[in-house]
Design a protein around this motif. Structure first.
Motif, short mmCIF file in Angstrom:
data_model
loop_
_atom_site.label_atom_id
_atom_site.label_comp_id
_atom_site.label_asym_id
_atom_site.label_seq_id
_atom_site.Cartn_x
_atom_site.Cartn_y
_atom_site.Cartn_z
N VAL A 193 -15.29 -42.91 -15.21
CA VAL A 193 -15.56 -43.10 -13.77
C VAL A 193 -15.99 -44.68 -13.62
N GLN A 194 -15.55 -45.19 -12.42
CA GLN A 194 -15.69 -46.54 -11.99
C GLN A 194 -16.46 -46.47 -10.51
N TYR A 216 -5.54 -39.68 -11.82
CA TYR A 216 -6.76 -40.18 -10.95
C TYR A 216 -7.18 -39.74 -9.66
N CYS A 217 -8.58 -39.51 -9.27
CA CYS A 217 -8.83 -39.29 -8.10
C CYS A 217 -9.72 -40.52 -7.62
N ARG A 218 -9.33 -40.82 -6.17
CA ARG A 218 -10.50 -41.85 -5.81
C ARG A 218 -10.90 -41.82 -4.38
N GLN A 227 -18.29 -48.34 -7.10
CA GLN A 227 -18.35 -49.79 -6.70
C GLN A 227 -19.34 -49.56 -5.15
N PHE A 246 -17.77 -46.83 -3.26
CA PHE A 246 -16.21 -46.29 -3.53
C PHE A 246 -16.19 -45.72 -5.17
N TYR A 247 -15.29 -44.89 -5.42
CA TYR A 247 -15.36 -44.31 -6.70
C TYR A 247 -13.74 -44.09 -7.20
N HIS A 248 -13.73 -44.28 -8.49
CA HIS A 248 -12.20 -44.18 -9.11
C HIS A 248 -12.34 -43.35 -10.36
N ARG A 301 -14.37 -42.30 -1.34
CA ARG A 301 -15.76 -42.88 -0.92
C ARG A 301 -16.87 -41.75 -0.92
N TYR A 338 -10.67 -41.34 -13.55
CA TYR A 338 -9.47 -41.02 -14.55
C TYR A 338 -9.80 -40.06 -15.33
#
Length: 291
Positions: free
Chosen positions: A193-194, A165-167, A196, A235-237, A169, A239
């Motif tokens: 991709v998530q 994963y990579c997370r 927020q 924010f992003y997450h 802002r 996978y």
């Protein structure tokens, strides 16, 4: 006592020659020592800790000694094979948890081995293998806030894939740049991709994605995508499933982890230096597909 080779072909120190049965078949040069043996000035001297006490430190000789002093970096060197059979007499007193247990060999310091090590998958190695395939997969550490006397225990996230994963802002930009090595590490068609939004609802949507970058936009009208970068803050997450190794075979027939179809994950079948995690016999599409 000094003995020269013309005086005897066998040396017995003590009253019992344990090498003797009639007729005497001991090889020439046999030494039978019934007490402790010191080689050099050992740390146990003048007492003894073992029957054979060896050190690389030579003992100081008497005045008048004509021979050069011994100087060696090794206490013992064997040019042949060794067999060690434990007798259960010694326990590892340094063991902190689980109580004392018998150690045939106790090594303090690093060990360098150039060949294969076959430990038979027993004892602690067996428990390590079991822990890697059982539930859960925890790690445990001193509590970072409360300190000594308190512990913090976490467990690995589990799922039907080998993912990374990579997370972070994203602010005043609409492109998430993934690590440059993802293009060779991650299946592009496995990425999710998530997002927020921060501060207020921004109706952010994914406009384009691959294993190098993610492009997002704000859908303010549900019909037209606009990219007013000053309004983007989220924010992003991200996978992605790894492609440098074979995908998991999630379900298979068997009674234990040793029945896993790919033998490269069984140390009893394939040595670690010969393991092929990209074995073409077990390659296939990613477990997660998003395109």
């Amino acid at each position: 006592m000094q003995i020269i080779k013309t005086q005897t072909d066998k040396l017995v120190v003590g009253s019992n020659d344990v090498s003797y049965t009639a007729p005497d078949t001991s090889p020439t040069g046999t030494a039978v020592l019934n007490g402790p043996v010191y080689v050099g000035k050992t740390g146990a001297s003048p007492n003894y800790e073992a029957v054979l006490n060896i050190t690389s430190n030579s003992a100081q000789q008497l005045p008048g000694d004509q021979q050069p002093a011994c100087s060696a970096s090794l206490a013992m060197k064997s040019d042949g094979n060794l067999t060690v059979a434990g007798d259960g007499k010694t326990a590892n007193a340094l063991r902190i948890s689980g109580g004392s247990s018998v150690d045939t060999i106790h090594v303090t310091g690093d060990m360098f081995v150039t060949g294969a090590v076959d430990c038979g998958n027993k004892g602690k190695l067996a428990s390590r293998f079991a822990a890697a395939d059982a539930s859960p997969k925890p790690f445990d550490l001193v509590h970072p806030t409360k300190g000594e006397g308190h512990r913090l225990r976490y467990a690995c996230i589990e799922g039907p894939e080998v993912a990374v994963y990579c997370r972070g802002r994203l602010k005043e930009s609409n492109v998430i740049h993934l690590p440059d090595y993802w293009k060779d590490l991650v299946h592009e068609d496995s990425i999710t991709v998530q997002l927020q939004p921060i501060g207020s609802n921004q109706n952010l949507v994914i406009q384009e994605f691959n294993n190098e970058f993610i492009v997002i936009a704000e859908d303010s009208t549900n019909t037209d995508l606009i990219t007013d970068l000053s309004t983007i803050d989220c924010f992003y997450h991200v996978y992605g499933e790894r492609k440098d190794i074979n995908p998991l075979i999630v379900e298979y027939e068997g009674n234990s982890w040793e029945d896993y179809p790919d033998p490269n994950y069984d140390p009893n079948k394939v040595d670690s230096d010969k393991k092929n995690t990209k074995d073409p016999r077990f390659d296939g599409p990613p477990n997660t597909l998003t395109k």
